[in-house]
Write a protein that holds these residues in place. Structure first.
Motif, PDB file in Angstrom:
ATOM      1  N   ALA A  74      -3.856  -1.950  -4.356  1.00  0.00           N
ATOM      2  CA  ALA A  74      -3.728  -0.636  -3.718  1.00  0.00           C
ATOM      3  C   ALA A  74      -3.520   0.457  -4.755  1.00  0.00           C
ATOM      4  O   ALA A  74      -4.010   1.578  -4.590  1.00  0.00           O
ATOM      5  CB  ALA A  74      -2.567  -0.648  -2.727  1.00  0.00           C
ATOM      6  N   VAL A  83      -7.978  -0.289   4.741  1.00  0.00           N
ATOM      7  CA  VAL A  83      -7.189  -1.503   4.532  1.00  0.00           C
ATOM      8  C   VAL A  83      -7.370  -2.433   5.724  1.00  0.00           C
ATOM      9  O   VAL A  83      -6.955  -2.114   6.845  1.00  0.00           O
ATOM     10  CB  VAL A  83      -5.697  -1.176   4.349  1.00  0.00           C
ATOM     11  CG1 VAL A  83      -4.883  -2.465   4.182  1.00  0.00           C
ATOM     12  CG2 VAL A  83      -5.482  -0.254   3.159  1.00  0.00           C
ATOM     13  N   VAL A 123      -1.729   8.450   6.915  1.00  0.00           N
ATOM     14  CA  VAL A 123      -1.912   7.037   7.258  1.00  0.00           C
ATOM     15  C   VAL A 123      -2.215   6.919   8.742  1.00  0.00           C
ATOM     16  O   VAL A 123      -1.518   7.488   9.583  1.00  0.00           O
ATOM     17  CB  VAL A 123      -0.665   6.200   6.913  1.00  0.00           C
ATOM     18  CG1 VAL A 123      -0.761   4.805   7.537  1.00  0.00           C
ATOM     19  CG2 VAL A 123      -0.498   6.067   5.407  1.00  0.00           C
ATOM     20  N   ASP A 149       0.302  12.315   2.105  1.00  0.00           N
ATOM     21  CA  ASP A 149      -0.811  11.400   2.308  1.00  0.00           C
ATOM     22  C   ASP A 149      -0.835  10.979   3.778  1.00  0.00           C
ATOM     23  O   ASP A 149       0.212  10.751   4.385  1.00  0.00           O
ATOM     24  CB  ASP A 149      -0.669  10.158   1.431  1.00  0.00           C
ATOM     25  CG  ASP A 149      -0.753  10.466  -0.050  1.00  0.00           C
ATOM     26  OD1 ASP A 149      -1.529  11.371  -0.419  1.00  0.00           O
ATOM     27  OD2 ASP A 149      -0.029   9.820  -0.836  1.00  0.00           O
ATOM     28  N   VAL A 157      -5.198   6.791   4.236  1.00  0.00           N
ATOM     29  CA  VAL A 157      -5.305   5.332   4.333  1.00  0.00           C
ATOM     30  C   VAL A 157      -5.470   4.965   5.797  1.00  0.00           C
ATOM     31  O   VAL A 157      -4.716   5.431   6.657  1.00  0.00           O
ATOM     32  CB  VAL A 157      -4.054   4.629   3.771  1.00  0.00           C
ATOM     33  CG1 VAL A 157      -4.193   3.108   3.920  1.00  0.00           C
ATOM     34  CG2 VAL A 157      -3.822   4.999   2.314  1.00  0.00           C
ATOM     35  N   SER A 158      -6.460   4.136   6.082  1.00  0.00           N
ATOM     36  CA  SER A 158      -6.669   3.643   7.437  1.00  0.00           C
ATOM     37  C   SER A 158      -6.439   2.136   7.466  1.00  0.00           C
ATOM     38  O   SER A 158      -7.180   1.372   6.847  1.00  0.00           O
ATOM     39  CB  SER A 158      -8.090   3.955   7.917  1.00  0.00           C
ATOM     40  OG  SER A 158      -8.310   3.428   9.215  1.00  0.00           O
ATOM     41  N   LEU A 186       2.234   5.863  -1.803  1.00  0.00           N
ATOM     42  CA  LEU A 186       1.904   7.062  -1.030  1.00  0.00           C
ATOM     43  C   LEU A 186       3.028   8.080  -1.015  1.00  0.00           C
ATOM     44  O   LEU A 186       4.202   7.764  -1.202  1.00  0.00           O
ATOM     45  CB  LEU A 186       1.539   6.666   0.397  1.00  0.00           C
ATOM     46  CG  LEU A 186       0.373   5.674   0.539  1.00  0.00           C
ATOM     47  CD1 LEU A 186       0.088   5.423   2.009  1.00  0.00           C
ATOM     48  CD2 LEU A 186      -0.865   6.166  -0.193  1.00  0.00           C
ATOM     49  N   VAL A 240      -5.734   3.806  -4.797  1.00  0.00           N
ATOM     50  CA  VAL A 240      -5.133   5.136  -4.662  1.00  0.00           C
ATOM     51  C   VAL A 240      -5.433   5.978  -5.898  1.00  0.00           C
ATOM     52  O   VAL A 240      -5.717   7.182  -5.783  1.00  0.00           O
ATOM     53  CB  VAL A 240      -3.614   5.018  -4.409  1.00  0.00           C
ATOM     54  CG1 VAL A 240      -2.941   6.386  -4.479  1.00  0.00           C
ATOM     55  CG2 VAL A 240      -3.351   4.370  -3.053  1.00  0.00           C
ATOM     56  N   VAL A 295       0.827  -1.204   0.000  1.00  0.00           N
ATOM     57  CA  VAL A 295       0.000   0.000   0.000  1.00  0.00           C
ATOM     58  C   VAL A 295       0.863   1.256   0.000  1.00  0.00           C
ATOM     59  O   VAL A 295       0.688   2.167  -0.819  1.00  0.00           O
ATOM     60  CB  VAL A 295      -0.951   0.008   1.216  1.00  0.00           C
ATOM     61  CG1 VAL A 295      -1.701   1.341   1.297  1.00  0.00           C
ATOM     62  CG2 VAL A 295      -1.933  -1.150   1.141  1.00  0.00           C
ATOM     63  N   CYS A 296       1.818   1.320   0.915  1.00  0.00           N
ATOM     64  CA  CYS A 296       2.594   2.553   1.098  1.00  0.00           C
ATOM     65  C   CYS A 296       3.530   2.857  -0.067  1.00  0.00           C
ATOM     66  O   CYS A 296       4.000   3.997  -0.196  1.00  0.00           O
ATOM     67  CB  CYS A 296       3.376   2.489   2.411  1.00  0.00           C
ATOM     68  SG  CYS A 296       2.319   2.566   3.875  1.00  0.00           S
ATOM     69  N   VAL A 346     -10.239   8.193   0.519  1.00  0.00           N
ATOM     70  CA  VAL A 346      -9.691   7.380   1.603  1.00  0.00           C
ATOM     71  C   VAL A 346      -9.740   5.917   1.210  1.00  0.00           C
ATOM     72  O   VAL A 346     -10.656   5.463   0.526  1.00  0.00           O
ATOM     73  CB  VAL A 346     -10.473   7.630   2.925  1.00  0.00           C
ATOM     74  CG1 VAL A 346     -11.943   7.308   2.765  1.00  0.00           C
ATOM     75  CG2 VAL A 346      -9.873   6.829   4.083  1.00  0.00           C
ATOM     76  N   ILE A 347      -8.725   5.181   1.634  1.00  0.00           N
ATOM     77  CA  ILE A 347      -8.659   3.731   1.412  1.00  0.00           C
ATOM     78  C   ILE A 347      -8.654   3.056   2.771  1.00  0.00           C
ATOM     79  O   ILE A 347      -7.824   3.367   3.630  1.00  0.00           O
ATOM     80  CB  ILE A 347      -7.389   3.326   0.616  1.00  0.00           C
ATOM     81  CG1 ILE A 347      -7.383   4.008  -0.763  1.00  0.00           C
ATOM     82  CG2 ILE A 347      -7.316   1.812   0.459  1.00  0.00           C
ATOM     83  CD1 ILE A 347      -6.578   5.287  -0.811  1.00  0.00           C
TER      84      ILE A 347
END
Length: 332
Positions: free
Chosen positions: A226, A179, A71, A69, A149-150, A65, A230, A61-62, A176-177
């Motif tokens: 991801a 996860v 997290v 962004d 992102v959460s 980013l 994103v 995911v990251c 927002v994503i």
């Protein structure tokens, strides 16, 4: 979406750094707690939650980013913090309760905050979901293409905050994503005994957003899913729910007897450890082992330097206890 060679090597190095960080934590945490385990003893008192096995979720995911962004992560945060670029030395110092830590030693390992890279975490289940939606809405109102992102565990999908956050994110089409790191256990309770649906990704349908399940605990597959999430968020197309199958190679916390695990489960999970599996994949794709060895060595040197920095740092002065905190009741 397939990661290029540079992204694959970055993901591998971040996973190795995370695993090395947790290995160093294990040694430091157990100091003073043996032969009779006492959580209050040693240089790092309190609970300690390790992320061994869940590294692909963070890096996949990251990798997409930027520093702007946001997290939010869980009580098991180190792999996500490292992948988001949190300073290793300041993070280690925070875990040791040192004045040079991210929050001056006040937060500990479950409450890490680094505004330089917009990272935070909390020990409260699902607590980071609301702030992530808020950060995403703020970015949208500013006209920025930054996303939020959460990261949550599968147990958090049974909390009220989960449904509240998804509902508002959908109403506001917030970038927002969400996860879900599905390691199959909420503390000691298996997912099959606590969750009415087999896959939490289906819950996204109730909030008119895409829900994607990614099996296999594979960094490349997570990267692909991801990347699309994103992209949607940055283009103003709204939120996405990602459910990532992963594994927890350690107990819920250090000192966990893990008697709730079926016989042979730990050995089975360690046999499919995602880091050596990804290493083998990279070699099959033409990366020379020497290059990987250098990445591994550098990651471990960085971790060693971080822990040396933390141990050499001093605790905060007692008189600073009320600084950087909310004070009520006229206390000065």
């Amino acid at each position: 979406m397939v990661p290029d060679r540079k992204q694959q090597l970055w993901m591998y190095r971040a996973m190795v750094a995370s695993r090395a960080f947790e290995a160093a934590i294990k040694l430091a945490y157990m100091e003073g707690k043996q032969p009779l385990f006492n959580m209050a003893k040693g240089p790092i008192p309190g609970e300690m939650h390790l992320s061994d096995g869940q590294e692909p979720c963070a890096v996949g995911v990251c990798a997409h980013l930027r520093a702007d962004d946001t997290v939010t992560a869980t009580h098991r945060p180190h792999h996500v913090a490292i992948a988001k670029g949190v300073n290793l030395q300041a993070m280690a110092a925070e875990i040791f309760g040192r004045a040079t830590g991210l929050s001056g030693g006040r937060g500990g390992h479950m409450h890490l905050f680094d505004p330089k890279v917009n990272f935070c975490c909390s020990g409260i289940i699902a607590q980071g979901m609301g702030p992530a939606v808020g950060a995403a809405l703020a970015a949208k109102l500013r006209g920025s293409d930054a996303v939020a992102v959460s990261f949550i565990g599968e147990g958090a999908a049974n909390q009220g905050a989960f449904h509240e956050a998804l509902n508002l994110a959908a109403i506001w089409r917030a970038p927002v994503i969400f996860v879900i790191e599905d390691n199959a256990y909420g503390i000691s309770v298996s997912k099959r005994d606590s969750t009415a649906v087999e896959r939490n990704a289906v819950r996204a349908q109730a909030y008119d957003m895409p829900g994607v399940f990614v099996p296999g605990n594979d960094a490349d597959a997570i990267f692909a899913a991801a990347g699309e999430a994103v992209r949607r968020a940055r283009m103003g197309e709204g939120p996405t729910l990602l459910e990532l199958e992963t594994c927890r190679l350690e107990g819920h916390f250090m000192g966990d007897a893990e008697q709730y695990r079926p016989k042979g489960e730990i050995e089975r999970l360690k046999a499919i450890d995602p880091i050596p599996a990804y290493r083998s994949k990279l070699i099959e794709r033409g990366v020379v082992p020497e290059q990987l060895h250098e990445l591994e060595s550098q990651a471990r040197r960085d971790v060693e330097a971080a822990f040396a920095f933390a141990r050499a740092s001093v605790p905060p002065e007692p008189r600073s206890a009320l600084e950087q905190v909310f004070v009520t009741g006229g206390v000065r």
